[in-house]
Motif scaffolding. Structure first.
Motif, mmCIF file in Angstrom:
data_model
loop_
_atom_site.group_PDB
_atom_site.id
_atom_site.type_symbol
_atom_site.label_atom_id
_atom_site.label_comp_id
_atom_site.label_asym_id
_atom_site.label_seq_id
_atom_site.Cartn_x
_atom_site.Cartn_y
_atom_site.Cartn_z
ATOM 1 N N THR A 275 -0.642 -1.603 -4.351
ATOM 2 C CA THR A 275 -1.098 -0.404 -3.653
ATOM 3 C C THR A 275 -0.984 0.813 -4.554
ATOM 4 N N GLU A 276 0.184 0.952 -5.164
ATOM 5 C CA GLU A 276 0.425 2.097 -6.038
ATOM 6 C C GLU A 276 -0.561 2.107 -7.211
ATOM 7 N N ALA A 277 -0.769 0.942 -7.813
ATOM 8 C CA ALA A 277 -1.688 0.857 -8.952
ATOM 9 C C ALA A 277 -3.105 1.227 -8.543
ATOM 10 N N GLN A 278 -3.518 0.799 -7.322
ATOM 11 C CA GLN A 278 -4.862 1.116 -6.863
ATOM 12 C C GLN A 278 -5.017 2.605 -6.596
ATOM 13 N N ALA A 279 -3.974 3.229 -6.036
ATOM 14 C CA ALA A 279 -4.030 4.679 -5.802
ATOM 15 C C ALA A 279 -4.174 5.433 -7.115
ATOM 16 N N ILE A 280 -3.448 4.985 -8.134
ATOM 17 C CA ILE A 280 -3.551 5.621 -9.451
ATOM 18 C C ILE A 280 -4.969 5.477 -9.990
ATOM 19 N N THR A 281 -5.536 4.284 -9.866
ATOM 20 C CA THR A 281 -6.901 4.031 -10.336
ATOM 21 C C THR A 281 -7.910 4.849 -9.543
ATOM 22 N N ASN A 282 -7.770 4.855 -8.221
ATOM 23 C CA ASN A 282 -8.722 5.579 -7.373
ATOM 24 C C ASN A 282 -8.783 7.054 -7.728
ATOM 25 N N PHE A 283 -7.645 7.615 -8.117
ATOM 26 C CA PHE A 283 -7.602 9.043 -8.416
ATOM 27 C C PHE A 283 -7.509 9.315 -9.915
ATOM 28 N N ASP A 284 -7.990 8.349 -10.690
ATOM 29 C CA ASP A 284 -8.179 8.549 -12.121
ATOM 30 C C ASP A 284 -6.904 9.055 -12.790
ATOM 31 N N ASN A 285 -5.760 8.543 -12.316
ATOM 32 C CA ASN A 285 -4.460 8.897 -12.896
ATOM 33 C C ASN A 285 -4.206 10.406 -12.882
ATOM 34 N N SER A 286 -4.742 11.089 -11.865
ATOM 35 C CA SER A 286 -4.570 12.548 -11.782
ATOM 36 C C SER A 286 -3.657 12.930 -10.633
ATOM 37 N N LEU A 287 -2.751 12.039 -10.250
ATOM 38 C CA LEU A 287 -1.837 12.308 -9.150
ATOM 39 C C LEU A 287 -0.663 13.158 -9.615
ATOM 40 N N GLY A 288 0.023 13.727 -8.672
ATOM 41 C CA GLY A 288 1.238 14.496 -8.940
ATOM 42 C C GLY A 288 1.766 14.989 -7.614
ATOM 43 N N ALA A 289 3.068 14.941 -7.421
ATOM 44 C CA ALA A 289 3.645 15.287 -6.117
ATOM 45 C C ALA A 289 4.791 16.272 -6.274
ATOM 46 N N THR A 290 4.849 17.208 -5.351
ATOM 47 C CA THR A 290 6.032 18.047 -5.238
ATOM 48 C C THR A 290 7.092 17.308 -4.426
ATOM 49 N N VAL A 291 6.658 16.742 -3.296
ATOM 50 C CA VAL A 291 7.531 15.952 -2.422
ATOM 51 C C VAL A 291 6.824 14.637 -2.136
ATOM 52 N N MET A 292 7.580 13.549 -2.099
ATOM 53 C CA MET A 292 6.975 12.253 -1.817
ATOM 54 C C MET A 292 7.970 11.363 -1.066
ATOM 55 N N THR A 293 7.459 10.598 -0.099
ATOM 56 C CA THR A 293 8.290 9.585 0.529
ATOM 57 C C THR A 293 8.285 8.355 -0.379
ATOM 58 N N ALA A 294 9.455 7.798 -0.600
ATOM 59 C CA ALA A 294 9.551 6.620 -1.451
ATOM 60 C C ALA A 294 8.808 5.455 -0.812
ATOM 61 N N SER A 295 8.065 4.705 -1.604
ATOM 62 C CA SER A 295 7.349 3.542 -1.088
ATOM 63 C C SER A 295 8.337 2.567 -0.454
ATOM 64 N N HIS A 296 7.991 2.076 0.747
ATOM 65 C CA HIS A 296 8.802 1.073 1.441
ATOM 66 C C HIS A 296 10.270 1.495 1.517
ATOM 67 N N HIS A 297 10.486 2.788 1.814
ATOM 68 C CA HIS A 297 11.832 3.324 2.041
ATOM 69 C C HIS A 297 12.732 3.248 0.807
ATOM 70 N N GLY A 298 12.136 3.067 -0.362
ATOM 71 C CA GLY A 298 12.937 2.958 -1.576
ATOM 72 C C GLY A 298 13.197 1.542 -2.023
ATOM 73 N N ALA A 299 12.382 0.594 -1.545
ATOM 74 C CA ALA A 299 12.541 -0.806 -1.958
ATOM 75 C C ALA A 299 12.057 -0.996 -3.396
ATOM 76 N N SER A 300 12.501 -2.100 -3.995
ATOM 77 C CA SER A 300 12.037 -2.427 -5.349
ATOM 78 C C SER A 300 11.322 -3.777 -5.384
ATOM 79 N N THR A 301 11.157 -4.421 -4.221
ATOM 80 C CA THR A 301 10.487 -5.718 -4.164
ATOM 81 C C THR A 301 8.967 -5.565 -4.218
ATOM 82 N N PHE A 302 8.299 -6.603 -4.712
ATOM 83 C CA PHE A 302 6.828 -6.654 -4.787
ATOM 84 C C PHE A 302 6.245 -5.437 -5.502
ATOM 85 N N GLY A 303 7.009 -4.903 -6.453
ATOM 86 C CA GLY A 303 6.503 -3.815 -7.289
ATOM 87 C C GLY A 303 6.568 -2.438 -6.678
#
Length: 345
Positions: A275-303
């Protein structure tokens, strides 16, 4: 005024932001009538007023054993710390202020967004929990909090549900029953949203005229353009970074971004590495956040919370809504963002 001075984050009992926070002094619980306000920080100083039970005065400063408070006329006085407490409260929101409430509901996530601009519709981004402790909001308290915020707005809210896991949507129907929403956005497979009362609630919203946005094609996004009227956030711009990537519920999370001048908040849902990789691709690696919720509550499984995601988003503030289940956030995930903070400083 810079937009960053018009942003407020209410996370559990902690407030970030500079324009809308105010420390208030109130009588302690054991006070039955009032606390004396004195002209100086001395128990023998002259009494100039009284702080009654149920009243609150702005804190000016803290000195040994005393708080200096501001009276309604502008004069200041001192109350003893022994008989008072300090709390942080929200002051009335300015019309052009973006205010974001991250509710503390235990093992789940629930966010209410007050959008900037005249009669801007509020937004609810996920709202569900699979277990709350005594210090978390239960279902009824969540309902009360959400409705109190919505009652301050005339426009019908938009609802964005990242995916069909209970800890992201199980409290929506109870919190919004008999209210009409403007739209409902659902990441993932609509038939998987089967929690008690939700299907009936969604059908009722459709009968009331709410616009349903669901069944997105794989890797859906809005071509790096603001979603606009279909998902309005007033003077802020909304973007769907990706939706329905991969095959698992988590991987199909709808990832939402709200941009207000030089401030950006991103809601990652339970995004996995794909999911994360696709979001980066969709937005041409032009993302940037001031505040962000951690993916899956801060999990490290499945990337989830990959190094590539951390590098692309580089948030100043990372929020993990987790509670006391599943041992989130994981150090392996948060350390990827912590290393960026060291570099940026």
């Amino acid at each position: 005024m810079n937009a960053l001075r018009l942003i407020t984050f209410w996370v559990g009992l902690v407030l970030w932001g500079s324009a809308s926070a105010q420390d208030l002094v109130t009588p302690a619980d054991r006070v039955s009538t009032h606390v004396n306000i004195r002209v100086a920080a001395n128990e023998n100083a002259a009494e100039i007023d009284q702080l009654e039970v149920g009243e609150a005065l702005p804190l000016v400063r803290s000195v040994p054993r005393w708080y200096e408070v501001q009276l309604p006329g502008g004069q200041t006085g001192f109350v003893t710390k022994a008989w008072t407490t300090v709390s942080r409260a929200l002051v009335p929101r300015q019309q052009d202020e973006l205010r974001i409430h991250f509710l503390n509901i235990g093992a789940g996530t629930c966010t209410v967004v007050e959008c900037p601009g005249p009669n801007a519709p509020p937004m609810i981004v996920d709202c569900g929990s699979t277990g709350a402790t005594a210090v978390d909001l239960d279902a009824q308290q969540t309902r009360t909090y959400v409705r109190n915020v919505l009652s301050q707005h005339q426009a019908a809210p938009n609802v964005v549900l990242s995916h069909a896991d209970l800890d992201h949507y199980s409290r929506i129907a109870n919190s919004l029953d008999n209210l009409t929403v403007a739209s409902v956005w659902q990441g993932g497979e609509p038939s998987e949203y089967t929690s008690a009362n939700f299907p009936a609630w969604l059908a009722d919203q459709q009968n009331r005229g709410a616009a349903l946005h669901q069944n997105f094609p794989a890797h859906f996004h809005n071509n790096r353009l603001p979603v606009s009227a279909d998902l309005s956030c007033g003077n802020a711009s909304t973007f769907v970074l990706t939706a329905n990537t991969g095959t698992s519920k988590n991987a199909q999370s709808l990832v939402l971004m709200i941009e207000y001048e030089d401030f950006t908040v991103m809601f990652s849902g339970d995004a996995e590495g794909d999911t994360e990789a696709q979001a980066i691709t969709n937005f041409d690696n032009s993302l940037g956040a001031t505040v962000m919720t951690a993916s899956h509550h801060g999990a490290s499984t499945f990337g989830s919370n990959s190094q590539a995601w951390a590098d692309a988003t580089a948030p100043d503030l990372l929020i993990s809504s987790a509670g006391n289940r599943f041992f989130h956030p994981r150090c392996a995930a948060t350390n990827r963002f912590s290393s960026l903070a060291t570099t940026k400083s």
